[in-house]
Design an enzyme around this catalytic site. Structure first.
Site, PDB file in Angstrom:
ATOM      1  NE  ARG A  59      -0.436  -0.128   4.861  1.00 15.30           N
ATOM      2  CZ  ARG A  59      -0.878  -0.346   6.079  1.00 15.30           C
ATOM      3  NH1 ARG A  59      -2.312  -0.530   6.162  1.00 15.30           N
ATOM      4  NH2 ARG A  59      -0.171  -0.822   7.170  1.00 15.30           N
ATOM      5  CG  HIS A 188      10.953 -21.445   6.601  1.00 14.12           C
ATOM      6  ND1 HIS A 188      10.211 -21.049   7.630  1.00 14.12           N
ATOM      7  CD2 HIS A 188      12.104 -21.521   7.224  1.00 14.12           C
ATOM      8  CE1 HIS A 188      10.909 -20.955   8.843  1.00 14.12           C
ATOM      9  NE2 HIS A 188      12.189 -21.120   8.531  1.00 14.12           N
ATOM     10  CG  HIS A 250       8.587 -24.152  11.631  1.00 18.81           C
ATOM     11  ND1 HIS A 250       8.151 -24.123  10.221  1.00 18.81           N
ATOM     12  CD2 HIS A 250       8.891 -22.679  12.007  1.00 18.81           C
ATOM     13  CE1 HIS A 250       7.976 -22.563  10.102  1.00 18.81           C
ATOM     14  NE2 HIS A 250       8.624 -22.124  10.940  1.00 18.81           N
TER      15      HIS A 250
HETATM   16  C1  BG6 Z   1       9.439 -18.482  11.597  1.00 18.72           C
HETATM   17  C2  BG6 Z   1       8.802 -18.236  12.755  1.00 18.72           C
HETATM   18  O1  BG6 Z   1       8.266 -19.377  10.818  1.00 18.72           O
HETATM   19  O2  BG6 Z   1      10.438 -19.268  11.779  1.00 18.72           O
HETATM   20  C3  BG6 Z   1       9.929 -17.000  13.461  1.00 18.72           C
HETATM   21  O3  BG6 Z   1       7.789 -17.299  12.435  1.00 18.72           O
HETATM   22  C4  BG6 Z   1      11.380 -18.146  13.545  1.00 18.72           C
HETATM   23  O4  BG6 Z   1       9.428 -16.752  14.743  1.00 18.72           O
HETATM   24  C5  BG6 Z   1      11.574 -18.732  12.456  1.00 18.72           C
HETATM   25  O5  BG6 Z   1      12.280 -17.194  14.124  1.00 18.72           O
HETATM   26  C6  BG6 Z   1      12.744 -19.572  12.415  1.00 18.72           C
HETATM   27  O6  BG6 Z   1      13.294 -20.104  11.327  1.00 18.72           O
HETATM   28  P1  BG6 Z   1      14.778 -20.530  10.974  1.00 18.72           P
HETATM   29  O7  BG6 Z   1      14.847 -21.024   9.660  1.00 18.72           O
HETATM   30  O8  BG6 Z   1      15.623 -19.471  11.347  1.00 18.72           O
HETATM   31  O9  BG6 Z   1      14.774 -21.718  11.800  1.00 18.72           O
END
Ligand code: BG6
Length: 494
Positions: A59, A188, A250
């Site tokens: 935006r 991810h 995760h």
């Molecule tokens: C994210 C969370 O999905 O994963 C974050 O929202 C977290 O809070 C992050 O820091 C950790 O990802 P990675 O890849 O650094 O272990």
């Protein structure tokens, strides 16, 4: 298509077909730190061709040139790119367009319509790096504008909702516009090399399978510890907490990959079906056992090597909050393979080190022939990050005089010692999978909803329990009560 060998890394990349990606939240944290650098890296390695297009949407009022300046600044800020190539970056910027849309205002969407390609067959990806409560409305608007076709895909960022009910609503809303096969729910962690290696370790080797059950395994520990605090995401985090932010997605995904049966193939449907079975077999945690099976913590200030870290309340700028920045859970899977094997999950911010790993603690030998000499049970440690490795701890005879002395030593399969390739960031792999239409590393609706159903039980029990959130010093291992929880079962954190 021919593979391209990246001379820097030795990896080979299969170029993807031309595509266009529309990134909602184009000036947000995720786009800056992850999405745009990931797209640039894939472009740099020749995987994305010059006839693809990236349209960032937000935006804020920027010209395309101003937006280019902004993302150039971000790239230097967030990416550690020693071999930055200005010419290549400028070529990449030619792919990047910017469109101002306030998604809450129904007026200005036509700006987007004029920017997208008229080629109906071109893969069009909508990446929603926005609060999940907006997902359904954005999808409906895109549909209304006629921007969604059979070759369109939508990528949804986690956390999908704040509980089962809200996740259901989002899934139903998005599902009105996109078929399930065109919905990419990102976690991810599934794009991390070492997380994908879990599948190879378990299903590409015969050795582990006969031992992979309650017959030989005593318990499992899954840890995702972070040394950072909540950073600039306080407003989001204070409403979410560690359970929603890390466990619902995760950690439960890691648990699924560790505990699931062998899928028939790597096809998305086969893998997802096995993961759902694990989630559905998780024993509910209720008000009756929540204090025995979960520990919540929040970091207070602490110092390490002359650096003082502020407490959580200062970080999120509130005077009072019981939000957990640490959680430890004793999970149990009620099926034949895992009955009786506790699976301890633990995640926290501002802990002593950044470390994500899965520890498989085997049982002791049934009878020791070594008299009083202690015999330690075997242990398999799968280090996901950093120092990626698989270590199998064995008992060996210490050489030399002095009788039969046992020593515990690891067989160490370290990634650094064996591979010289650059590990692409998880988002690089996942974004290319979206273009290819490969759903295997994305969560389906059933997984997300089943995970919420289990997590909702814990949230509900916490809300009805009067046990306060424990405090722990920043830079430590979290609340002492998490040690006690394991000690009660004669276990200890690895
Ligand atoms: C994210 C969370 O999905 O994963 C974050 O929202 C977290 O809070 C992050 O820091 C950790 O990802 P990675 O890849 O650094 O272990």
């Amino acid at each position: 298509m021919d593979n391209i060998i990246d001379t820097n890394s030795g990896s080979s990349f299969v170029p993807v077909q031309p595509f266009e990606i529309i990134v909602f939240g184009g000036t947000g944290d995720l786009a800056r730190r992850k999405l745009l650098p990931a797209l640039y890296h894939r472009y740099r390695d020749g995987q994305i061709s010059d006839d693809s297009k990236i349209i960032s949407v937000s935006r804020s009022t920027y010209t395309v040139t101003e937006y280019h300046e902004l993302i150039t600044k971000y790239y230097h800020e967030y990416s550690n790119d020693d071999a930055f190539d200005t010419d290549l970056w400028l070529r990449f910027l030619k792919l990047v367009d910017y469109v101002k849309i306030d998604v809450l205002d129904s007026q200005n969407w036509s700006n987007l319509k004029t920017q997208v390609s008229s080629d109906k067959k071109l893969v069009r990806i909508f990446y929603l790096a926005m609060p999940p409560s907006m997902f359904a409305n954005i999808c409906l608007k895109l549909d209304e504008l006629g921007l969604v076709s059979d070759s369109s895909r939508v990528v949804l960022e986690k956390p999908l909702g704040t509980d089962y009910k809200s996740a259901l609503k989002i899934n139903e809303g998005v599902g009105q516009v996109f078929d399930e096969n065109n919905i990419y729910r990102i976690d991810h962690y599934l794009g991390k090399e070492t997380v994908q290696n879990l599948l190879v370790l378990r299903f590409g080797n015969i050795l582990l399978e006969p031992l992979w059950s309650n017959q030989a395994i005593d318990h499992i520990q899954i840890t995702a510890a972070e040394s950072i605090g909540v950073g600039g995401r306080g407003a989001y985090y204070d409403n979410a907490g560690a359970l929603r932010d890390m466990v619902q997605n995760h950690l439960l995904q890691l648990l699924c990959l560790t505990a699931m049966e062998a899928p028939a193939s790597l096809e998305a449907d086969d893998v997802r079906a096995e993961k759902i079975k694990v989630l559905k077999a998780l024993r509910n945690i209720t008000i009756d056992d929540v204090n025995q099976k979960t520990i919540r913590g929040q970091y207070t200030s602490g110092s390490e090597e002359n650096i003082t870290f502020p407490d959580y309340l200062t970080d999120v700028d509130v005077s009072k909050s019981s939000t957990e920045t640490y959680v430890a859970i004793k999970a149990e899977i009620e099926n034949w393979r895992w009955a009786g094997v506790p699976i301890y999950l633990r995640t926290g911010k501002r802990m002593s080190t950044r470390r994500s790993e899965i520890v498989i603690q085997f049982k002791a030998v049934p009878h020791s022939i070594f008299g009083d000499t202690p015999v330690k049970p075997n242990k398999l440690v799968i280090r996901l990050q950093p120092d990626e490795a698989v270590k199998l701890w064995f008992e060996v005879k210490e050489p030399g005089a002095g009788g039969m002395r046992l020593k515990t030593l690891p067989l160490n399969l370290s990634y650094a010692d064996n591979f010289t390739v650059r590990y692409p960031d998880a988002y690089e792999r996942l974004l290319m999978d979206v273009v290819r239409g490969n759903l295997s590393l994305f969560m389906c609706r059933g997984e997300v909803e089943s995970a919420w159903q289990w997590v909702d039980g814990i949230i509900d029990a916490w809300e009805h329990s009067d046990t306060p959130t424990d405090l722990y010093d920043a830079g430590t291992e979290g609340p002492g009560k998490a040690e006690d929880m394991l000690a009660k079962a004669n276990h200890s954190w690895s």
